[in-house]
Design an enzyme around this catalytic site. Structure first.
Site, mmCIF file in Angstrom:
data_model
loop_
_atom_site.group_PDB
_atom_site.id
_atom_site.type_symbol
_atom_site.label_atom_id
_atom_site.label_comp_id
_atom_site.label_asym_id
_atom_site.label_seq_id
_atom_site.Cartn_x
_atom_site.Cartn_y
_atom_site.Cartn_z
ATOM 1 N N GLY A 155 0.869 -1.193 0.000
ATOM 2 C CA GLY A 155 0.000 0.000 0.000
ATOM 3 C C GLY A 155 0.893 1.226 0.000
ATOM 4 N N ARG A 156 0.343 2.339 0.503
ATOM 5 C CA ARG A 156 1.102 3.601 0.484
ATOM 6 C C ARG A 156 2.428 3.477 1.228
ATOM 7 N NH1 ARG A 156 -4.010 4.775 1.805
ATOM 8 N NH2 ARG A 156 -5.201 6.178 0.465
ATOM 9 N N ILE A 157 2.371 2.909 2.440
ATOM 10 C CA ILE A 157 3.596 2.858 3.247
ATOM 11 C C ILE A 157 4.571 1.839 2.658
ATOM 12 C CG2 ILE A 157 4.560 2.443 5.555
ATOM 13 C CD1 ILE A 157 1.887 3.526 6.709
ATOM 14 N N ARG A 178 -2.238 -8.830 -1.756
ATOM 15 C CA ARG A 178 -3.376 -9.696 -2.126
ATOM 16 C C ARG A 178 -3.907 -9.386 -3.527
ATOM 17 N NH1 ARG A 178 -4.602 -12.826 2.373
ATOM 18 N NH2 ARG A 178 -4.086 -11.783 4.315
ATOM 19 N N THR A 235 6.470 -2.298 11.422
ATOM 20 C CA THR A 235 6.000 -0.965 11.830
ATOM 21 C C THR A 235 4.498 -0.858 11.554
ATOM 22 O OG1 THR A 235 6.577 -0.078 9.655
ATOM 23 C CG2 THR A 235 8.192 0.228 11.411
ATOM 24 N N ARG A 237 1.290 -3.483 12.502
ATOM 25 C CA ARG A 237 0.451 -3.809 13.652
ATOM 26 C C ARG A 237 1.004 -5.025 14.383
ATOM 27 N NH1 ARG A 237 -0.977 0.502 13.848
ATOM 28 N NH2 ARG A 237 -3.056 1.412 13.714
ATOM 29 N N GLU A 266 -0.109 -3.639 23.365
ATOM 30 C CA GLU A 266 0.501 -2.357 23.742
ATOM 31 C C GLU A 266 -0.255 -1.696 24.887
ATOM 32 O OE1 GLU A 266 0.889 0.082 20.238
ATOM 33 O OE2 GLU A 266 1.789 -1.559 19.121
ATOM 34 N N HIS A 284 6.083 2.295 19.356
ATOM 35 C CA HIS A 284 5.069 2.739 18.379
ATOM 36 C C HIS A 284 5.289 4.204 17.954
ATOM 37 C CE1 HIS A 284 0.790 1.599 16.888
ATOM 38 N NE2 HIS A 284 1.353 2.451 16.058
ATOM 39 N N GLY A 286 6.058 5.141 14.691
ATOM 40 C CA GLY A 286 5.983 5.284 13.230
ATOM 41 C C GLY A 286 5.595 6.676 12.760
HETATM 42 C C1 DGY Z 1 -1.652 4.597 12.669
HETATM 43 O O1 DGY Z 1 -1.885 5.704 12.193
HETATM 44 O O2 DGY Z 1 -2.346 3.632 12.427
HETATM 45 C C2 DGY Z 1 -0.462 4.459 13.554
HETATM 46 O O3 DGY Z 1 -0.277 3.195 14.028
HETATM 47 C C3 DGY Z 1 -0.511 5.461 14.686
HETATM 48 O O4 DGY Z 1 -0.055 6.592 14.082
#
Ligand code: DGY
Length: 321
Positions: A155-157, A178, A235, A237, A266, A284, A286
């Site tokens: 995806g984007r990230i 997928r 980074t 979930r 968490e 966490h 990111g």
């Molecule tokens: C998100 O945006 O889903 C991150 O885990 C928290 O910034």
């Protein structure tokens, strides 16, 4: 006209709160402690909208209290929100895509470098004054250049990480997604089976959503397929990784290391992870840049304005019909 009321579960950056107050009556959790389920439910019941974060578990008991309203999440991931209950209760959910992509991709690369270049061990030597000076065999790590990065979830990230790795570090990119990715404007090989990523990558980075579909995709079996020299980065979930199996794999040198920013439970960290070999653990972080955190707040505000003006959010993640 009366302004719509918004219940915000955590403290937000100052600029975003000021902006929000121009359009809404805002109740903010100024103490910034995690609220109880009952406090969030009461907040949703007594306001027109709820603005939670990833640190809140938005379950059906909370959602029932906000029937027909909106949850405007401060963050892109939404596996902490029960979307089935939202549909049943006609609750719209929005998120904040795009604006935290660069920050999260940067942190992914940071973890890749930290774990492969033994940065934590080095910093500890300085801190404990145990560094004995330069020598050819001291804390020798692995390069990124020339290595294969396997991305799960393009995806984007995922794309932003791939571009950094390809253009910045001359890595080779493989990915599993997928659906078929047709129009990538950089060189990357999409594989049909996720097992190919496990078997062939030198670094594996997770960028798929959380939730039941992807729960524990990293488990005993997948770890067994990886090379001894592989580094695993997460980074995305915490629920993507079966943590006890990962600890076993690390302690048995079945893989070379792991860089994690997210966890199953968490903010409690599995005690086995705290003691595991070859891990870098971050809390966490990111999206933790001021640019991203401000932009996330502004995006929530845009979603809420659109919802209250037109009945629709902009970044809608669920269909309520
Ligand atoms: C998100 O945006 O889903 C991150 O885990 C928290 O910034």
């Amino acid at each position: 006209m009366q302004k719509p009321t918004i219940f915000v579960t955590r403290r937000w950056p100052k600029e975003t709160v000021e902006e929000m107050k121009k359009f809404f009556e805002v109740t903010i959790n100024h103490d910034d402690r995690p609220l109880t389920q009952n406090e969030i439910a009461d907040g949703f019941e007594s306001h027109d909208a709820l603005a939670p974060t990833v640190s809140d578990n938005i379950d059906q008991n909370i959602i029932k209290k906000g029937s027909g309203k909106i949850i405007a999440n401060y963050g892109v991931g939404f596996s902490h929100i029960d979307l089935v209950a939202c549909k049943e209760n006609n609750v719209t959910v929005t998120n904040t895509p795009d604006v935290l992509t660069d920050a999260t991709a940067d942190l992914t690369i940071l973890l890749m470098l930290m774990i492969s270049r033994k940065a934590i061990e080095g910093a500890k030597e300085i801190e404990t004054k145990s560094w004995m000076g330069w020598k050819p065999t001291h804390l020798v790590g692995s390069d990124l250049s020339g290595k294969t990065l396997g991305i799960i979830g393009m995806g984007r990230i995922g794309e932003a990480v791939a571009k950094r790795a390809l253009f910045g570090f001359k890595m080779k990119i493989m990915f599993f997604n997928r659906s078929k990715k047709e129009n990538l404007n950089f060189k990357a090989e999409q594989v049909k089976k996720i097992t190919e990523i496990f078997e062939k990558s030198d670094f594996i980075s997770l960028h798929c959503p959380g939730g039941n579909n992807n729960k524990n995709i990293i488990n005993e079996k997948s770890l067994q397929l990886m090379k001894k020299s592989t580094f695993l980065i997460n980074t995305a979930r915490g629920e993507l990784i079966e943590e006890n199996s990962l600890c076993k794999a690390l302690n048995n040198d079945q893989i070379a290391g792991a860089g994690l920013d997210v966890y199953n439970n968490e903010p409690d960290i599995n005690p086995k992870l705290l003691k595991a070999k070859n891990v870098v653990l971050l809390p966490h972080l990111g999206s933790a840049t001021s640019k991203a955190r401000n932009a996330m707040g502004f995006k929530v505000i845009e979603n809420l304005k659109s919802y209250f003006n037109s009945g629709k959010g902009i970044d809608i993640v669920n269909s309520t019909k």
